[in-house]
Design an enzyme around this catalytic site. Structure first.
Site, PDB file in Angstrom:
ATOM      1  N   LYS A 184       1.194   4.144   7.159  1.00 17.93           N
ATOM      2  CA  LYS A 184       0.494   4.930   6.287  1.00 17.93           C
ATOM      3  C   LYS A 184       0.890   6.372   6.312  1.00 17.93           C
ATOM      4  CE  LYS A 184      -2.719   1.458   5.029  1.00 17.93           C
ATOM      5  NZ  LYS A 184      -2.498   0.975   3.644  1.00 17.93           N
ATOM      6  N   SER A 218       0.744  -1.441  -0.042  1.00 15.92           N
ATOM      7  CA  SER A 218      -0.179   0.054   0.082  1.00 15.92           C
ATOM      8  C   SER A 218       0.823   1.159   0.030  1.00 15.92           C
ATOM      9  CB  SER A 218      -0.886   0.376   1.170  1.00 15.92           C
ATOM     10  OG  SER A 218      -0.178   0.280   2.533  1.00 15.92           O
TER      11      SER A 218
END
Lengths: 194, 194
Positions: B156, B119
């Site tokens: 993230k 990701s």
DNA sequence: TTCTTTAGTGGACATAAGTCCAATTGTAGT
DNA sequence: ACTACAATTGGACTTATGTCCACTAAAGAA
């Protein structure tokens, strides 16, 4: 301090000291060195230690037991801003600093190279990253290498197809390099600082 | 051995040993420790060393000069396979290994986290990379963080817009996370092994 | 109080360890 | 052959260093 030549035996003494520090956490005594390397007289070992010290490979604190330490840790890697076309030798002027990694993290690397440009972003190698490089003349298809193109050192992916070698970027904006180049090392790891 | 409590003085002895190893390359003698910490009798220092050894904080080689070394290097970082939701504490079962970095390369990190998934490829963080994480409860807009979403720890980019916090991936295939989450640490570096 | 534990002292002791010195050997250069 | 130098030996010497032991002091626990 003449940075003299050092004999094979003296290099083995250095290795033994490094091994002791690594395994036991402290340097050996003069007599322990002698025992290991079959030197029966402490004076003889002391003689070699003096040579190593004047060669700049060893730091000594006189008259205290085990008062020695390696001038450069065997796990210390120099950070280079660029790879010189003169290959092999590392020019001291290009050294930006040093990083110490343990043997496991070191992965056989000989130096760290600061990456310039964004040609390898597709492989997760960003501008400013430090790649760990192991010196070698050649590499296999698909491996990421440091190569000399003319005077310049670049980080690219090596492609070998039908006897033809090329350097591919991992960025569509760059064309593969097919011109003459020389592999200088293989990228074995990467360090990034945020 | 009981992993006993250790007094303030004993902790200072440990610090002094670490300092000696760092600065001089070898551990101090018992009397050097005593001199530094105002302990006049060598037996007293030896007593504390025994306590430290039985607490598992020090390794000793009896009867030889300076025969001691710290059980764990202050620059050793554990490699975690995942961040536990229990936050703060590191579960020993998740530790895959250790990496020693020097203080400079360590960058204040508390542990290394192995990255799962793709990701964050857009930020040059690939699956299997080790990110260096400094534990902290919060972070600023744009910083890359380790956050707990439910039971799971994820890497993230933190976004703060108009008082709203979100976790963005650097991969168009993933949607931003706006649900409740807790920042567990900030990514301060990255290690990759090819 | 008495007992135990922890912490510390000081001295004695054996030995581990660095250093100094005189002498020897082998090799290379003149 | 003579010289110079690097490498080595063995012993003597001094000090550094870890350990042992007996004793003291303070703080808690019973």
């Amino acid at each position: 301090m003449s940075t003299k030549e050092v004999t094979e035996l003296q290099r083995r003494i250095l290795d033994f000291i490094a091994q002791c520090v690594e395994e036991k956490g402290f340097p050996p005594s003069i007599r322990e060195i002698g025992r290991r390397l079959r030197i029966t007289s402490p004076s003889s070992v002391a003689y070699h230690l003096r040579v190593l010290e004047s060669a700049g490979l060893l730091k000594r604190t006189d008259a205290i037991s085990r008062g020695m330490s390696l001038a450069s840790s065997p796990n210390e890697l120099p950070i280079l801003g660029a790879v010189a076309a003169g290959s092999g030798v590392i020019a001291a002027e290009d050294v930006e600093g040093h990083v110490t990694l343990d043997r496991d993290a070191r992965r056989g690397a000989d130096y760290l190279l600061r990456v310039k440009g964004d040609s390898m972003v597709g492989a997760g190698i960003l501008e400013g990253d430090l790649v760990q490089v192991r010196r070698q003349d050649d590499a296999r298809d698909g491996e990421i290498v440091v190569a000399l193109v003319g005077e310049e050192g670049v980080v690219k992916r090596l492609r070998r197809k039908a006897g033809q070698a090329a350097l591919e970027s991992e960025n569509p904006a760059y064309e593969p390099i097919r011109g003459p180049f020389q592999v200088a090392g293989k990228v074995v790891g990467l360090l990034r600082r945020y």
